[in-house]
Every structure is written in C-alpha cells, then in structure tokens.
Design a protein around this motif. Structure first.
Motif, mmCIF file in Angstrom:
data_model
loop_
_atom_site.group_PDB
_atom_site.id
_atom_site.type_symbol
_atom_site.label_atom_id
_atom_site.label_comp_id
_atom_site.label_asym_id
_atom_site.label_seq_id
_atom_site.Cartn_x
_atom_site.Cartn_y
_atom_site.Cartn_z
ATOM 1 N N UNK A 1 10.789 -5.218 6.076
ATOM 2 C CA UNK A 1 12.219 -4.912 6.099
ATOM 3 C C UNK A 1 12.702 -4.525 7.491
ATOM 4 N N UNK A 2 11.774 -4.007 8.307
ATOM 5 C CA UNK A 2 12.164 -3.620 9.661
ATOM 6 C C UNK A 2 12.532 -4.818 10.535
ATOM 7 N N UNK A 3 12.156 -6.032 10.062
ATOM 8 C CA UNK A 3 12.470 -7.240 10.838
ATOM 9 C C UNK A 3 13.679 -8.001 10.300
ATOM 10 N N UNK B 1 15.388 -21.788 14.304
ATOM 11 C CA UNK B 1 15.809 -21.615 15.700
ATOM 12 C C UNK B 1 15.387 -20.236 16.200
ATOM 13 N N UNK B 2 15.014 -20.163 17.468
ATOM 14 C CA UNK B 2 14.489 -18.914 18.014
ATOM 15 C C UNK B 2 15.501 -17.781 17.963
ATOM 16 N N UNK B 3 16.805 -18.106 18.078
ATOM 17 C CA UNK B 3 17.820 -17.049 18.072
ATOM 18 C C UNK B 3 18.342 -16.739 16.658
ATOM 19 N N UNK B 4 17.811 -17.460 15.646
ATOM 20 C CA UNK B 4 18.252 -17.207 14.267
ATOM 21 C C UNK B 4 17.712 -15.864 13.787
ATOM 22 N N UNK B 5 18.567 -15.088 13.140
ATOM 23 C CA UNK B 5 18.135 -13.788 12.642
ATOM 24 C C UNK B 5 17.398 -13.932 11.306
ATOM 25 N N UNK B 6 16.393 -13.090 11.105
ATOM 26 C CA UNK B 6 15.659 -13.098 9.842
ATOM 27 C C UNK B 6 16.600 -12.587 8.752
ATOM 28 N N UNK B 7 16.881 -13.397 7.717
ATOM 29 C CA UNK B 7 17.853 -12.980 6.685
ATOM 30 C C UNK B 7 17.367 -11.754 5.906
ATOM 31 N N UNK B 8 18.312 -10.932 5.510
ATOM 32 C CA UNK B 8 17.993 -9.771 4.685
ATOM 33 C C UNK B 8 17.458 -10.235 3.325
ATOM 34 N N UNK B 9 16.409 -9.597 2.854
ATOM 35 C CA UNK B 9 15.824 -9.946 1.559
ATOM 36 C C UNK B 9 14.762 -11.016 1.627
ATOM 37 N N UNK B 10 14.499 -11.579 2.810
ATOM 38 C CA UNK B 10 13.500 -12.640 2.928
ATOM 39 C C UNK B 10 12.104 -12.054 3.126
ATOM 40 N N UNK B 11 11.104 -12.876 2.846
ATOM 41 C CA UNK B 11 9.713 -12.511 3.093
ATOM 42 C C UNK B 11 9.165 -13.434 4.170
ATOM 43 N N UNK B 12 8.319 -12.898 5.016
ATOM 44 C CA UNK B 12 7.851 -13.636 6.185
ATOM 45 C C UNK B 12 6.555 -14.376 5.893
ATOM 46 N N UNK B 13 6.508 -15.643 6.293
ATOM 47 C CA UNK B 13 5.317 -16.468 6.125
ATOM 48 C C UNK B 13 4.521 -16.394 7.432
ATOM 49 N N UNK B 14 3.267 -15.921 7.325
ATOM 50 C CA UNK B 14 2.478 -15.679 8.534
ATOM 51 C C UNK B 14 1.067 -16.239 8.376
#
Length: 338
Positions: A281-283, A315-328
């Motif tokens: 959530x911090x991201x 895109x590199x400048x796109x913000x991580x949407x609220x509520x999303x989960x990160x694929x790593x």
C-alpha cells in the motif's frame, strides 16, 4: 482375497457397534458402582462419596484396604462387587482396545475423518498431486501463504501407493463424488479445495458438491477446453487448462527452450527465482519507476501490477493504482536473497 470396499463396510459397521457397546458397558459399570455404593452406605453407615470410592476401587480389583467392610452384609456386597467388577472392567478394557485398534486400522487405510478448520484440501490423482503439495508447502515455508493443514484425498489405495507425500500431510481414501468422502475431509470448514481428477465430468460434479457444502475457494484442473465453461458455471473460482499449457510449453521447447526454462523456474517456489504478488500500500500512487527502485532495494524485480487483470511493464511515469497488487520476481527458496 476379500475386496477392500467390503473390508471398509465391515469396519464401519464394527466401529458403530463397538461405540454402542462401549457406552453400554460404561453405563453398566457406573450403574453397578452406584448400586454397590448404596448398599455399602446402608450396611456400613458411611457417606455416599466414600461408598462410591470404595465400590470403584473394589470393582477395579485394586483394593487399597483403606476402607473395609465391618459387617457380614458389607463383606457379601464386597465379594459380589469384586466378581462383577472383574467381568465388567475386563469387558470395558477389551472394547476400548478394540476401538483404538479399529481407529488405527481406519487411519492406515485412509478411512478416517479429519476435524481441521480453514485447511487446504487437494483431491485427485496423478502427478499433479505431489507437485501441488510440494509447491504449497514451499509457499507455506516462505511465508507466502498462511500455514494451514493439508489434506489429500485419493480415489483409491493404488493411487496412494504411487505417490510419496510428506508425513505432515493427512491422506484420505475415498470416491470424491461421494458426499461421505467430502464430509470426512471436512470440506465444510476448508478454505481452499484443489481438484485434479483427470476426469472433467467428475470435476464438474465434485465442484458442484463442494460449493453446495462449503464456501471454500475451488481451483480445478481441466483437461478439455469445452469443460472450462461448465466448470465455471459449477462454481469453480479458477480453472487451469493443464494440457493446453503443457502443449504450449512443449512447442516452445523447439524454438525457445530458454523461455521454457525461465517459466519452469518462475512457477515454482522451490526454484532459483519465483514470480509472486505483493500488496504494498505504501507504493500506491507512486510512479512505476520509483516503485521499481524501492522494490529493487528489497530484493524484488517489478514486472507490473494486477487490478482485475495483469498490467505488465506500464509507462515509467504511470502511478501504481490504488488497490492494485504488484507482480514481482523474487529469489526462490533454493537461491537465497540476492
């Protein structure tokens, strides 16, 4: 040679009868102890608790000698109590031993029941089962999923003998299309049910029964593409078309074997690297490039995010949407943190 199904039916009947006999003998012991205690109170003029204590000790043939009858009638009651105690206590002990032996035999044959709650239930046959168990246990060890008991249900004993599973995994034997088998696996209280039955018609029927009995999430392996919609309508939360995936990987092995090796590594938690999903959530609201830098310092490589569907390499400048989960991508259990 006696058929295994017949042995199972006989064992079920035997256990039911044994349980009834156990209650009957236990009630008889208490009744006799009460009768002898009342007689001892009447003839020896002691309080009931003392008399009941004496009756139990005498019937169990322990005979501490701290309380002894002083009257002729009291001694007669003591003799009868001793004889009655020998027969009833012997019967009680033999039934208890028989019950525990039957329980052990049921467990050895996979006919027992479990009483877990929030557990994982894996039902099926074939090589998918050990792979599924290994992956799930690796994920539990790494902390990716919550530690819960794992119950595996095989349709028959021959299938069980083909597979080596860890000792901590509970193994049951039974027809997955039979509600009694699902009850023994305590599907009602399960959190997740995984089906790999190698028979899509059975998978559809079992999915319907599981969804009717439980609120568990159901993940199903399908063999034919035409079964996908049927399984989804039956209530499956996710359907994996295993042969289609295997076919694509086999074809890729011809012209891009390196890609197959990478996919094989990423899809197992026990490999050098593992693909995973994080909730950070911090991201949320942070530009993608900044999120990549922060995750890189934590040992993760950011591929994209998931919000309803996967979005890879935005895109590199796109913000991580609220509520999303990160694929790593992260180091697997066999590599150590890099």
């Amino acid at each position: 040679m006696i058929p295994v199904p017949l042995v199972r039916r006989l064992l079920r009947m035997k256990v039911k009868v044994s349980r009834n006999r156990l209650l009957q003998i236990a009630a008889l012991v208490l009744l006799l102890a009460g009768i002898f205690a009342f007689l001892f109170v009447y003839f020896e003029d002691v309080d009931f608790y003392t008399a009941f204590y004496w009756a139990v000790i005498t019937m169990a043939t322990i005979g501490y000698g701290d309380i002894t009858p002083q009257t002729e009638a009291g001694r007669a009651v003591a003799m009868v109590a001793a004889v009655a105690g020998i027969s009833t206590f012997t019967a009680l002990v033999s039934i208890l031993a028989e019950y525990f032996i039957s329980s052990s035999l049921r467990r050895m044959m996979g006919m027992h029941s479990v009483r877990y709650s929030g557990h994982y239930v894996i039902i099926g046959r074939g090589s998918s089962i050990p792979s599924c168990v290994d992956e799930l246990m690796a994920a539990i060890s790494s902390g990716e999923v919550e530690m819960r008991p794992i119950v595996v249900v095989f349709p028959d004993e021959s299938e069980r003998k083909k597979v080596e599973l860890p000792e901590e995994v509970e193994v049951l034997i039974g027809d997955p299309t039979n509600p009694e088998t699902l009850e023994r696996a305590h599907v009602r209280e399960a959190s997740y049910v995984i089906l790999a039955l190698e028979d899509d018609s059975k998978s559809v029927f079992t999915t319907l029964m599981v969804k009717r009995m439980s609120g568990a999430k159901v993940f199903v392996e399908a063999l034919r593409g035409e079964s996908l919609e049927l399984l989804r309508q039956a209530g499956a939360d996710r359907v994996i078309l295993s042969r289609s995936l295997a076919g694509r990987l086999l074809a890729s092995s011809v012209f891009e074997p390196e890609v197959v090796d990478v996919i094989d590594d990423l899809t197992t938690a026990a490999g050098g690297y593992d693909i995973s999903v994080l909730e950070r959530r911090d991201l949320w609201g942070v530009p993608y490039v900044e999120a990549m830098k922060r995750l890189r310092s934590d040992g993760y490589f950011l591929l994209g995010y998931y919000r309803g569907k996967p979005v890879l390499n935005p895109a590199l400048d796109e913000e991580i949407p609220k509520g999303s989960r990160l694929i790593v991508i992260k180091p697997g259990s066999s590599s150590g943190k890099r």
